[in-house]
Design an enzyme around this catalytic site. Structure first.
Site, short mmCIF file in Angstrom:
data_model
loop_
_atom_site.label_atom_id
_atom_site.label_comp_id
_atom_site.label_asym_id
_atom_site.label_seq_id
_atom_site.Cartn_x
_atom_site.Cartn_y
_atom_site.Cartn_z
N ASP A 77 5.59 2.32 2.40
CA ASP A 77 4.67 1.27 2.72
C ASP A 77 3.95 1.52 4.06
O ASP A 77 4.53 1.65 5.20
CB ASP A 77 5.83 -0.01 2.83
CG ASP A 77 4.82 -1.35 3.02
OD1 ASP A 77 3.69 -1.04 3.49
OD2 ASP A 77 5.47 -2.54 2.75
N HIS A 78 2.86 1.60 3.85
CA HIS A 78 1.82 2.28 5.05
C HIS A 78 1.80 1.23 5.92
O HIS A 78 1.46 1.40 7.16
CB HIS A 78 0.26 2.40 4.44
CG HIS A 78 -0.12 3.56 5.11
ND1 HIS A 78 -0.06 3.54 6.50
CD2 HIS A 78 -1.04 4.52 4.46
CE1 HIS A 78 -0.92 4.90 6.86
NE2 HIS A 78 -1.35 5.21 5.88
N ARG A 79 1.96 -0.17 5.88
CA ARG A 79 2.13 -1.07 6.69
C ARG A 79 3.25 -0.94 7.59
O ARG A 79 3.04 -1.48 8.92
CB ARG A 79 2.23 -2.61 5.99
CG ARG A 79 1.26 -2.93 5.08
CD ARG A 79 1.42 -4.32 4.40
NE ARG A 79 2.53 -3.99 3.57
CZ ARG A 79 3.17 -4.97 2.71
NH1 ARG A 79 2.52 -6.28 2.71
NH2 ARG A 79 4.24 -4.81 2.07
N VAL A 80 4.14 -0.33 7.31
CA VAL A 80 5.53 -0.09 7.99
C VAL A 80 5.59 1.38 8.63
O VAL A 80 5.92 1.67 9.75
CB VAL A 80 6.73 -0.46 7.40
CG1 VAL A 80 7.88 -0.21 8.25
CG2 VAL A 80 6.49 -2.14 7.10
N PRO B 204 0.85 -1.26 -0.03
CA PRO B 204 0.11 0.01 -0.05
C PRO B 204 0.90 1.34 0.06
O PRO B 204 1.41 1.72 1.08
CB PRO B 204 -0.78 -0.18 1.30
CG PRO B 204 -0.12 -1.03 2.11
CD PRO B 204 0.75 -1.86 1.27
#
Length: 448
Positions: free
Chosen positions: A420-423, A240
């Site tokens: 990376d929006h997860r990180v 993402p």
């Protein structure tokens, strides 16, 4: 001894043999170069780890073999010298006038190697299976699959257990997976839900039909372009992305670079010990920014996040047919002059495809600089499993407002951070970009 196609990195599934240095029948010593392979990343000479005679070449120069495939056979020197006698021994002996004493049969177990014994791999010539990416080589039912077959099955969502093998010794090979994929496509599928289109793109023949009245040339994909296409699709479909852009004044950075180059020590021939580029200083500033915002110095690992103590920075280098990102290890601990010399050496070997896997794999973040091509601003695609990538545009002169309300011209460049929006959340990404801006606009802070 079977000579196997080595695996140069966990994402490498096949290699092309570009030339053989030995011919069938040549004596081989440990350390002798046997052949040269070319993967999507590098070209490398493969040495022998054993002595003997090159009995057979199974994959000639110019052909591609999957990782772990047998490309040649090295026979024991003594065994090879007596091999011609095998034909004589195989002929039936003439009948004897009188039967002699019964001969004791040779033990079968001693004449045949233990099929269940594990193969001892030499670390110098190791063939590693990327188990976490494409699954184990041996399936639960006892059958085995080649590395390329496992990769194709994983990418195509094919169940290896349902495939009938056609390879030697009951092994599942790439053509088996491709046949299963074609059968799955030909089978009738349920209609897509209302309003949802199937994601499959047009085939090569369908695309060519669109341009049937337009002259064109077909360019086959090489290994590098295939890997780039696969990884970019993977990155855009699974990561993402979001993007943050900032303008950075580089007037002081330019002055620092000019002063450093002017003060560089010279040898007896007048050659300077280093010559800094703006990109060298950007690498140093990016490493310093990741150190200041350590939560962003991380990668995504599916069920966890890996945060690193040091900053290993990959730097995209354009080479023929694609690009590669050699990694500057522990960049935050190195002087800008050391980064400059190391980057020049890595870039030269990257263009010659002479990098080793440990020189381009890994890295906690990466930089892509298209400023030398006049590109003002762009957004880079993150290279998984990394969580950030900095895109650097071209420097330009721009009117800015001074503190007293006047107008002056300043040297400015635009940078875009892909996250990376997860990180990395929005605020964390903004903090990282702000730290980088500080180090670029006040470069003396990188020295303390």
């Amino acid at each position: 001894m079977d000579v196997l196609m080595p695996q140069l990195g966990e994402t490498v599934a096949e290699g092309k043999i570009t030339q053989w240095f030995k011919s069938a029948g040549d004596a081989i010593k440990p350390g002798d170069n046997l052949f040269e392979i070319e993967t999507d990343k590098v070209s490398m000479e493969v040495p022998s780890t054993t002595a003997g005679v090159l009995a057979e070449i199974r994959v000639p120069a110019g052909e591609v073999a999957s990782v772990g495939a047998v490309v040649a056979v090295i026979a024991d020197g003594a065994a090879a010298s007596v091999a011609p006698a095998a034909e004589t021994l195989s002929k039936p002996a003439p009948p004897s006038a009188a039967p002699g004493p019964a001969a004791r049969p040779a033990p079968v177990a001693a004449a045949q190697p233990d099929a269940a014994a594990p193969i001892k791999l030499d670390p110098f010539f190791e063939v590693r299976t990327p188990q976490r990416n494409y699954g184990p080589a041996r399936l639960a039912g006892g059958r085995s699959a080649t590395p390329l077959a496992r990769r194709l099955a994983a990418e195509g969502g094919i169940d290896l257990a349902a495939i009938s093998p056609s390879g030697p010794h009951g092994r599942i090979v790439a053509r088996d997976v491709e046949a299963a994929a074609r059968a799955a496509k030909a089978a009738p599928r349920p209609a897509a839900a209302a309003g949802v289109a199937l994601a499959a793109g047009p085939s090569a023949e369908e695309v060519k039909a669109i341009y049937r009245d337009v002259p064109f040339q077909e360019v086959p994909l090489d290994g590098m372009r295939r890997i780039i296409a696969t990884r970019l699709v993977q990155a855009k479909q699974t990561i993402p992305h979001f993007y943050l852009t900032a303008d950075v004044e580089i007037g002081r950075l330019i002055t620092l670079r000019e002063d450093a180059n002017a003060a560089a020590p010279k040898d007896d021939d007048g050659k300077a010990a280093f010559k800094l580029s703006l990109n060298d200083l950007i690498i140093k500033a990016w490493a310093a920014a990741l150190q200041r915002v350590p939560a962003a110095n991380a990668v995504w690992a599916q069920d966890r996040i890996l945060r690193f103590q040091h900053c290993d920075i990959g730097v995209a280098v354009a080479i023929e047919g694609g690009l590669i990102a050699p990694v500057i290890r522990r960049a935050e601990m190195k002087a800008s002059s050391a980064i400059s010399n190391e980057m020049k050496e890595l870039a030269a070997r990257a263009r010659a495809r002479k990098l080793t896997p440990d020189e381009y794999q890994g890295g906690s973040s990466a930089i892509s600089n298209l400023g030398m091509y006049g590109v003002r601003e762009f957004s880079a695609v993150i290279n998984p499993p990394q969580a950030t990538m900095l895109a650097v545009g071209a420097a330009r002169r721009q009117a800015v407002e001074t503190r007293d309300g006047g107008v002056a011209f300043a040297s400015v460049l635009s940078v875009t951070l892909s996250c990376d929006h997860r990180v990395v959340d929005g605020v964390l990404g903004a903090e990282l970009l702000a730290a980088f801006k500080t180090f670029i606009e006040q470069p003396v802070t990188m020295l303390v």
